[in-house]
Motif scaffolding. Structure first.
Motif, PDB file in Angstrom:
ATOM      1  N   GLN A  14       0.832  -1.207   0.000  1.00  0.00           N
ATOM      2  CA  GLN A  14       0.000   0.000   0.000  1.00  0.00           C
ATOM      3  C   GLN A  14       0.871   1.263   0.000  1.00  0.00           C
ATOM      4  N   GLY A  22      10.486  -2.764   8.064  1.00  0.00           N
ATOM      5  CA  GLY A  22       9.671  -3.986   8.136  1.00  0.00           C
ATOM      6  C   GLY A  22       9.153  -4.382   6.764  1.00  0.00           C
ATOM      7  N   ASN A  23       8.648  -3.413   6.012  1.00  0.00           N
ATOM      8  CA  ASN A  23       8.177  -3.682   4.643  1.00  0.00           C
ATOM      9  C   ASN A  23       9.324  -4.217   3.782  1.00  0.00           C
ATOM     10  N   TYR A 131     -11.754  -5.567   2.664  1.00  0.00           N
ATOM     11  CA  TYR A 131     -10.348  -5.429   2.231  1.00  0.00           C
ATOM     12  C   TYR A 131      -9.729  -6.782   1.817  1.00  0.00           C
ATOM     13  N   MET A 135      -8.081  -8.034  -1.868  1.00  0.00           N
ATOM     14  CA  MET A 135      -6.727  -8.616  -1.898  1.00  0.00           C
ATOM     15  C   MET A 135      -6.747 -10.008  -2.527  1.00  0.00           C
ATOM     16  N   ASP A 138      -6.816  -9.599  -6.197  1.00  0.00           N
ATOM     17  CA  ASP A 138      -5.490  -9.241  -6.733  1.00  0.00           C
ATOM     18  C   ASP A 138      -4.725 -10.512  -7.089  1.00  0.00           C
ATOM     19  N   VAL A 149       5.000 -12.342   1.411  1.00  0.00           N
ATOM     20  CA  VAL A 149       4.474 -11.317   2.332  1.00  0.00           C
ATOM     21  C   VAL A 149       5.073 -11.505   3.720  1.00  0.00           C
ATOM     22  N   GLY A 150       4.873 -10.517   4.586  1.00  0.00           N
ATOM     23  CA  GLY A 150       5.235 -10.645   5.990  1.00  0.00           C
ATOM     24  C   GLY A 150       4.160 -11.435   6.736  1.00  0.00           C
ATOM     25  N   ASP A 152       2.088 -10.673   8.974  1.00  0.00           N
ATOM     26  CA  ASP A 152       0.792 -10.026   9.232  1.00  0.00           C
ATOM     27  C   ASP A 152      -0.231 -10.284   8.121  1.00  0.00           C
ATOM     28  N   GLN A 153       0.220 -10.771   6.966  1.00  0.00           N
ATOM     29  CA  GLN A 153      -0.715 -11.015   5.853  1.00  0.00           C
ATOM     30  C   GLN A 153      -1.147 -12.479   5.755  1.00  0.00           C
ATOM     31  N   ALA A 187       9.994 -11.964   9.260  1.00  0.00           N
ATOM     32  CA  ALA A 187       8.591 -11.935   8.823  1.00  0.00           C
ATOM     33  C   ALA A 187       7.776 -10.936   9.630  1.00  0.00           C
ATOM     34  N   ILE A 189       8.998  -7.645  11.725  1.00  0.00           N
ATOM     35  CA  ILE A 189       9.936  -6.713  12.357  1.00  0.00           C
ATOM     36  C   ILE A 189       9.116  -5.840  13.311  1.00  0.00           C
ATOM     37  N   MET A 199       6.434  -3.076  13.476  1.00  0.00           N
ATOM     38  CA  MET A 199       6.819  -1.779  12.904  1.00  0.00           C
ATOM     39  C   MET A 199       5.861  -1.486  11.756  1.00  0.00           C
ATOM     40  N   LYS A 201       4.475   1.387   8.682  1.00  0.00           N
ATOM     41  CA  LYS A 201       4.757   2.623   7.947  1.00  0.00           C
ATOM     42  C   LYS A 201       3.710   3.696   8.192  1.00  0.00           C
TER      43      LYS A 201
HETATM   44  P1  TYM Z   1       1.348  -3.436   3.497  1.00  0.00           P
HETATM   45  O1  TYM Z   1       1.467  -2.303   2.569  1.00  0.00           O
HETATM   46  O2  TYM Z   1       0.806  -3.203   4.860  1.00  0.00           O
HETATM   47  O3  TYM Z   1       2.740  -4.119   3.693  1.00  0.00           O
HETATM   48  C1  TYM Z   1       3.505  -4.533   2.583  1.00  0.00           C
HETATM   49  C2  TYM Z   1       4.291  -5.793   2.921  1.00  0.00           C
HETATM   50  O4  TYM Z   1       5.155  -5.564   4.035  1.00  0.00           O
HETATM   51  C3  TYM Z   1       4.958  -6.578   5.005  1.00  0.00           C
HETATM   52  N1  TYM Z   1       5.166  -5.988   6.332  1.00  0.00           N
HETATM   53  C4  TYM Z   1       6.053  -6.426   7.233  1.00  0.00           C
HETATM   54  N2  TYM Z   1       6.903  -7.462   7.213  1.00  0.00           N
HETATM   55  C5  TYM Z   1       7.675  -7.642   8.295  1.00  0.00           C
HETATM   56  N3  TYM Z   1       7.643  -6.858   9.390  1.00  0.00           N
HETATM   57  C6  TYM Z   1       6.789  -5.802   9.467  1.00  0.00           C
HETATM   58  N4  TYM Z   1       6.757  -5.022  10.537  1.00  0.00           N
HETATM   59  C7  TYM Z   1       5.942  -5.555   8.345  1.00  0.00           C
HETATM   60  N5  TYM Z   1       5.012  -4.612   8.079  1.00  0.00           N
HETATM   61  C8  TYM Z   1       4.536  -4.893   6.836  1.00  0.00           C
HETATM   62  C9  TYM Z   1       3.518  -7.024   4.805  1.00  0.00           C
HETATM   63  O5  TYM Z   1       3.305  -8.316   5.323  1.00  0.00           O
HETATM   64  C10 TYM Z   1       3.389  -6.964   3.310  1.00  0.00           C
HETATM   65  O6  TYM Z   1       3.890  -8.144   2.722  1.00  0.00           O
HETATM   66  N6  TYM Z   1      -2.668  -5.918   2.094  1.00  0.00           N
HETATM   67  C11 TYM Z   1      -1.288  -5.735   1.771  1.00  0.00           C
HETATM   68  C12 TYM Z   1      -1.060  -5.220   0.368  1.00  0.00           C
HETATM   69  C13 TYM Z   1      -1.667  -6.093  -0.684  1.00  0.00           C
HETATM   70  C14 TYM Z   1      -1.210  -7.377  -1.053  1.00  0.00           C
HETATM   71  C15 TYM Z   1      -2.107  -7.792  -2.090  1.00  0.00           C
HETATM   72  C16 TYM Z   1      -0.192  -8.206  -0.613  1.00  0.00           C
HETATM   73  C17 TYM Z   1      -2.724  -5.768  -1.463  1.00  0.00           C
HETATM   74  N7  TYM Z   1      -2.997  -6.798  -2.317  1.00  0.00           N
HETATM   75  C18 TYM Z   1      -1.960  -9.030  -2.683  1.00  0.00           C
HETATM   76  C19 TYM Z   1      -0.053  -9.443  -1.236  1.00  0.00           C
HETATM   77  C20 TYM Z   1      -0.935  -9.851  -2.243  1.00  0.00           C
HETATM   78  C21 TYM Z   1      -0.737  -4.688   2.737  1.00  0.00           C
HETATM   79  O7  TYM Z   1      -1.429  -3.950   3.326  1.00  0.00           O
HETATM   80  O8  TYM Z   1       0.580  -4.626   2.785  1.00  0.00           O
END
Ligand code: TYM
Length: 335
Positions: A14, A22-23, A131, A135, A138, A149-150, A152-153, A187, A189, A199, A201
Motif C-alpha cells: 500500500q 519492516g516492509n 479489504y 486482496m 489481486d 508477504v510478511g 501479518d498477511q 517476517a 519486524i 513496525m 509505515k
Molecule cells: P502493506 O502495505 O501493509 O505491507 C507490505 C508488505 O510488508 C509486510 N510488512 C512487514 N513485514 C515484516 N515486518 C513488518 N513489521 C511488516 N510490516 C509490513 C507485509 O506483510 C506486506 O507483505 N494488504 C497488503 C497489500 C496487498 C497485497 C495484495 C499483498 C494488497 N494486495 C496481494 C499481497 C498480495 C498490505 O497492506 O501490505
C-alpha cells in the motif's frame, strides 16, 4: 513477462506512507531475491490504501514514489510487471464477484480489520471490512502460485485460499490456489520503541519507533541507538528479550547471516557496540537504494512509462481470468 513456463509470484504494497524497514525485510527484499526464478507482478495497492482516509495529492505522489522505490530496490519492469492497482479495472470487478463468495463470519475473524477499526474508530467503512476480498482478487486474477508477504498477511492469504477453493468447488478449476511465502527471518519486524508491536509505515505518533527506507543514514543510526532493549547487558536471542531479538532479526535479515551467527558475533559486546553494528548494517543495505530512488523518482517520464506499460500488461492477464469468471457466474457473453 519473460518465460511463460515459470511459476507466478504476486505481491503488493500500500502507498500509505514511506515504506518501513519492516516492509523491506518482510517483503521487498524477498521480491527482489525471487524475481529470477519466477514471473512476477508487483502492485501498488492504492485501492486498499483508500480504506483509510488519505490526502489525494499525497496519495498520488506516494503511489509514484512507491513505483520508484520498486525500481530502486532492483525490480525489473522489463522482465516483470510493476503496476498500480487502480489502473486495472478488473480488480474492482472481481472484488464484487468474490464478495458474493465470502462469508461475513470469515471477515469478522480478520485481526487486521479489528486492529484497523480500533485505530480508525471514526471511519469503519465497508471497504475496510471487505479489504481481504479485494486482496484475494489481486492474487487470483493472475493465477498466482506464490505470494511473498510478511507474517501479518498470513490470515489474508488463508481467506484468499478459502474463497478460491469455494469458487472452484462450485464452478470447476477457475483459480490457482496460491501459497504464501513468509520468510523465516524478518517476517515480523517489531517497533524499535515498542518491540511488542510490529513496525508500521502508517504510524505517525512516534517516528523513533519506525525506520523508514528513505531515512537519512544518521537518522537510521540514531533511531537504532535509541531502540529499547532491556536492563540486562547480554546480546542474546530470546523471547524475554524482544528489543534485542528484534535488532538481531534486523541484522540477520540485512546481512543474510543466520541468527546464531549474528548473536555469536556480538557475544560479549555491550548494547552500544551492538547497536552501532546493527545501524551500520542497515545503512549499508539502504544507502544504495536511497541513491537509486533519487534517480528514479526524478525521472517522471520513465516512471509514467513503467506505470502505463505495467497497467496494460497486467490488464491483459487479469482480463483473461475475469472473462472466465464472468462466464462461470452467468453474466452475458457477447461475440
Ligand atoms: P502493506 O502495505 O501493509 O505491507 C507490505 C508488505 O510488508 C509486510 N510488512 C512487514 N513485514 C515484516 N515486518 C513488518 N513489521 C511488516 N510490516 C509490513 C507485509 O506483510 C506486506 O507483505 N494488504 C497488503 C497489500 C496487498 C497485497 C495484495 C499483498 C494488497 N494486495 C496481494 C499481497 C498480495 C498490505 O497492506 O501490505
Amino acid at each position: 513477462m519473460s518465460e511463460e513456463k515459470k511459476k507466478i509470484i504476486y505481491s503488493a504494497m500500500q502507498p500509505s506512507g514511506v515504506p518501513s524497514l519492516g516492509n523491506y525485510i518482510g517483503a521487498l527484499k524477498n521480491w527482489k531475491n525471487l524475481q529470477d526464478e519466477y514471473n512476477c507482478l508487483f502492485g501498488v495497492a492504492n485501492m486498499h490504501a483508500i480504506t483509510v482516509r488519505q490526502n489525494p495529492a499525497e496519495l498520488r505522489q506516494r503511489t509514484k514514489d512507491l513505483v520508484a522505490l520498486f525500481l530502486a530496490i532492483g525490480l525489473d519492469p522489463e522482465k516483470h510487471i510493476i503496476y498500480v492497482q487502480s489502473d486495472v479495472k478488473a480488480h474492482a470487478e472481481i472484488a464484487w464477484i468474490l464478495n458474493c463468495f465470502t462469508y461475513m463470519g470469515e471477515l469478522n475473524r480478520m485481526t487486521q480489520f479489528k486492529d484497523k477499526s480500533a485505530k480508525h474508530a471514526d471511519n469503519i467503512n465497508a471497504g475496510l471490512y471487505t479489504y481481504p476480498v479485494l486482496m484475494a482478487g489481486d492474487i487470483l486474477l493472475y493465477q498466482s502460485d506464490l505470494v511473498p508477504v510478511g507474517a501479518d498477511q498470513k490470515q489474508h492469504l488463508e481467506i484468499c485460499r478459502d474463497i478460491a477453493g469455494r469458487f472452484n468447488g462450485v464452478y470447476g478449476d477457475v483459480f490457482k490456489i496460491p501459497d504464501p511465502y513468509i520468510p523465516k527471518v524478518g517476517a515480523r519486524i517489531m517497533g524499535l520503541q515498542n518491540p511488542e508491536r510490529k513496525m508500521s509505515k502508517s504510524e505517525s505518533d512516534n517516528v523513533n519507533n519506525v525506520i523508514y527506507i528513505l531515512d537519512e543514514p544518521n537518522v537510521i543510526r540514531n533511531k537504532i541507538k535509541r531502540a529499547v532493549t532491556d536492563s540486562d547487558t547480554e546480546v542474546r536471542y530470546s523471547e524475554d528479550k524482544p528489543g534485542v531479538s528484534n535488532l538481531l532479526n534486523i541484522y540477520s535479515a540485512v546481512t543474510g547471516k543466520p541468527i546464531d551467527e549474528a548473536a555469536a558475533e556480538f557475544k560479549g559486546c555491550g548494547y552500544g557496540e551492538f547497536k552501532t553494528g546493527v545501524g551500520e548494517a542497515v545503512v549499508a543495505e539502504l544507502e544504495p537504494i536511497q541513491q537509486r530512488f533519487k534517480e528514479y523518482s526524478s525521472d517522471k517520464a520513465y516512471l509514467e512509462k513503467v506505470m502505463k506499460e505495467g497497467a496494460e500488461k497486467a490488464s491483459y492477464i487479469a482480463n483473461k481470468t475475469l472473462t472466465k469468471v464472468k462466464k462461470k457466474v452467468g453474466y452475458p457473453i457477447y461475440k
